[in-house]
Design a protein around this motif. Sequence first.
Motif, PDB file in Angstrom:
ATOM      1  N   VAL A   2       0.849  -1.176   0.000  1.00  0.00           N
ATOM      2  CA  VAL A   2       0.000   0.000   0.000  1.00  0.00           C
ATOM      3  C   VAL A   2       0.887   1.228   0.000  1.00  0.00           C
ATOM      4  O   VAL A   2       1.950   1.248   0.620  1.00  0.00           O
ATOM      5  N   GLN A   3       0.474   2.234  -0.723  1.00  0.00           N
ATOM      6  CA  GLN A   3       1.190   3.504  -0.753  1.00  0.00           C
ATOM      7  C   GLN A   3       0.368   4.546   0.006  1.00  0.00           C
ATOM      8  O   GLN A   3      -0.852   4.611  -0.154  1.00  0.00           O
ATOM      9  N   LEU A   4       1.049   5.336   0.801  1.00  0.00           N
ATOM     10  CA  LEU A   4       0.396   6.345   1.630  1.00  0.00           C
ATOM     11  C   LEU A   4       0.949   7.722   1.301  1.00  0.00           C
ATOM     12  O   LEU A   4       2.177   7.899   1.259  1.00  0.00           O
ATOM     13  N   VAL A   5       0.054   8.680   1.089  1.00  0.00           N
ATOM     14  CA  VAL A   5       0.467  10.044   0.766  1.00  0.00           C
ATOM     15  C   VAL A   5      -0.263  11.018   1.679  1.00  0.00           C
ATOM     16  O   VAL A   5      -1.498  11.125   1.618  1.00  0.00           O
ATOM     17  N   GLU A   6       0.515  11.719   2.506  1.00  0.00           N
ATOM     18  CA  GLU A   6      -0.067  12.692   3.422  1.00  0.00           C
ATOM     19  C   GLU A   6      -0.177  14.060   2.762  1.00  0.00           C
ATOM     20  O   GLU A   6       0.616  14.393   1.872  1.00  0.00           O
ATOM     21  N   SER A   7      -1.124  14.843   3.248  1.00  0.00           N
ATOM     22  CA  SER A   7      -1.265  16.226   2.810  1.00  0.00           C
ATOM     23  C   SER A   7      -1.939  17.022   3.908  1.00  0.00           C
ATOM     24  O   SER A   7      -2.493  16.449   4.853  1.00  0.00           O
ATOM     25  N   GLY A   8      -1.881  18.357   3.777  1.00  0.00           N
ATOM     26  CA  GLY A   8      -2.587  19.212   4.712  1.00  0.00           C
ATOM     27  C   GLY A   8      -1.732  19.909   5.746  1.00  0.00           C
ATOM     28  O   GLY A   8      -2.244  20.716   6.522  1.00  0.00           O
ATOM     29  N   GLY A   9      -0.444  19.618   5.757  1.00  0.00           N
ATOM     30  CA  GLY A   9       0.427  20.281   6.713  1.00  0.00           C
ATOM     31  C   GLY A   9       0.619  21.749   6.363  1.00  0.00           C
ATOM     32  O   GLY A   9       0.214  22.216   5.294  1.00  0.00           O
ATOM     33  N   GLY A  10       1.247  22.486   7.279  1.00  0.00           N
ATOM     34  CA  GLY A  10       1.507  23.892   7.013  1.00  0.00           C
ATOM     35  C   GLY A  10       1.957  24.623   8.260  1.00  0.00           C
ATOM     36  O   GLY A  10       2.244  24.016   9.291  1.00  0.00           O
ATOM     37  N   LEU A  11       2.009  25.947   8.117  1.00  0.00           N
ATOM     38  CA  LEU A  11       2.416  26.828   9.216  1.00  0.00           C
ATOM     39  C   LEU A  11       1.178  27.523   9.766  1.00  0.00           C
ATOM     40  O   LEU A  11       0.446  28.181   9.006  1.00  0.00           O
ATOM     41  N   VAL A  12       0.943  27.347  11.059  1.00  0.00           N
ATOM     42  CA  VAL A  12      -0.211  27.968  11.702  1.00  0.00           C
ATOM     43  C   VAL A  12       0.228  28.592  13.022  1.00  0.00           C
ATOM     44  O   VAL A  12       1.347  28.372  13.492  1.00  0.00           O
ATOM     45  N   GLN A  13      -0.666  29.363  13.611  1.00  0.00           N
ATOM     46  CA  GLN A  13      -0.402  29.975  14.908  1.00  0.00           C
ATOM     47  C   GLN A  13      -0.995  29.108  16.034  1.00  0.00           C
ATOM     48  O   GLN A  13      -1.933  28.336  15.798  1.00  0.00           O
ATOM     49  N   ALA A  14      -0.458  29.295  17.208  1.00  0.00           N
ATOM     50  CA  ALA A  14      -0.985  28.582  18.374  1.00  0.00           C
ATOM     51  C   ALA A  14      -2.484  28.865  18.518  1.00  0.00           C
ATOM     52  O   ALA A  14      -2.919  30.013  18.373  1.00  0.00           O
ATOM     53  N   GLY A  15      -3.242  27.814  18.777  1.00  0.00           N
ATOM     54  CA  GLY A  15      -4.684  27.938  18.912  1.00  0.00           C
ATOM     55  C   GLY A  15      -5.454  27.650  17.637  1.00  0.00           C
ATOM     56  O   GLY A  15      -6.680  27.458  17.680  1.00  0.00           O
ATOM     57  N   ASP A  16      -4.755  27.631  16.513  1.00  0.00           N
ATOM     58  CA  ASP A  16      -5.404  27.354  15.225  1.00  0.00           C
ATOM     59  C   ASP A  16      -5.703  25.879  15.058  1.00  0.00           C
ATOM     60  O   ASP A  16      -5.286  25.036  15.877  1.00  0.00           O
ATOM     61  N   SER A  17      -6.400  25.576  13.960  1.00  0.00           N
ATOM     62  CA  SER A  17      -6.727  24.190  13.616  1.00  0.00           C
ATOM     63  C   SER A  17      -6.132  23.839  12.267  1.00  0.00           C
ATOM     64  O   SER A  17      -5.858  24.718  11.439  1.00  0.00           O
TER      65      SER A  17
END
Length: 124
Positions: A2-17
């Motif tokens: 199985v191949q797994l590909v993550e996405s959705g990471g980034g730079l956010v501020q404390a308290g964010d989602s």
Amino acid sequence: QVQLVESGGGLVQAGDSLKLSCAASGRTFSTYVMAWFRQAPGKQREFVAAISRIGITTYYADSVKGRFTISRDNAKNTVYLQMNSLKPEDTAVYYCAAQITTGAETNRDRYNYWGQGTQVTVSS
């Protein structure tokens, strides 16, 4: 296999989602226990959350309990990690992992397949 590909990471501020996604291809997705792990610089890869094959049972590290939610959509071959109330200490590379067997869901050595990871950075 199985191949797994993550996405959705980034730079956010404390308290964010932030919501991470992991798309799987290959063997039938619903046969795998799925999990998220993370690794901060200079630290070992640690367990974050896991979910059973049909999504009934979930497991969380104490450090994220009440803030993070793992879910899966077997029709879309995707597992998610909803992260709320993010803290600077959540900064890490987040990895998706798949386990063929069941049991010891928090043990990274039990996982058979890993994605490449996605960076999450939380600024204070």
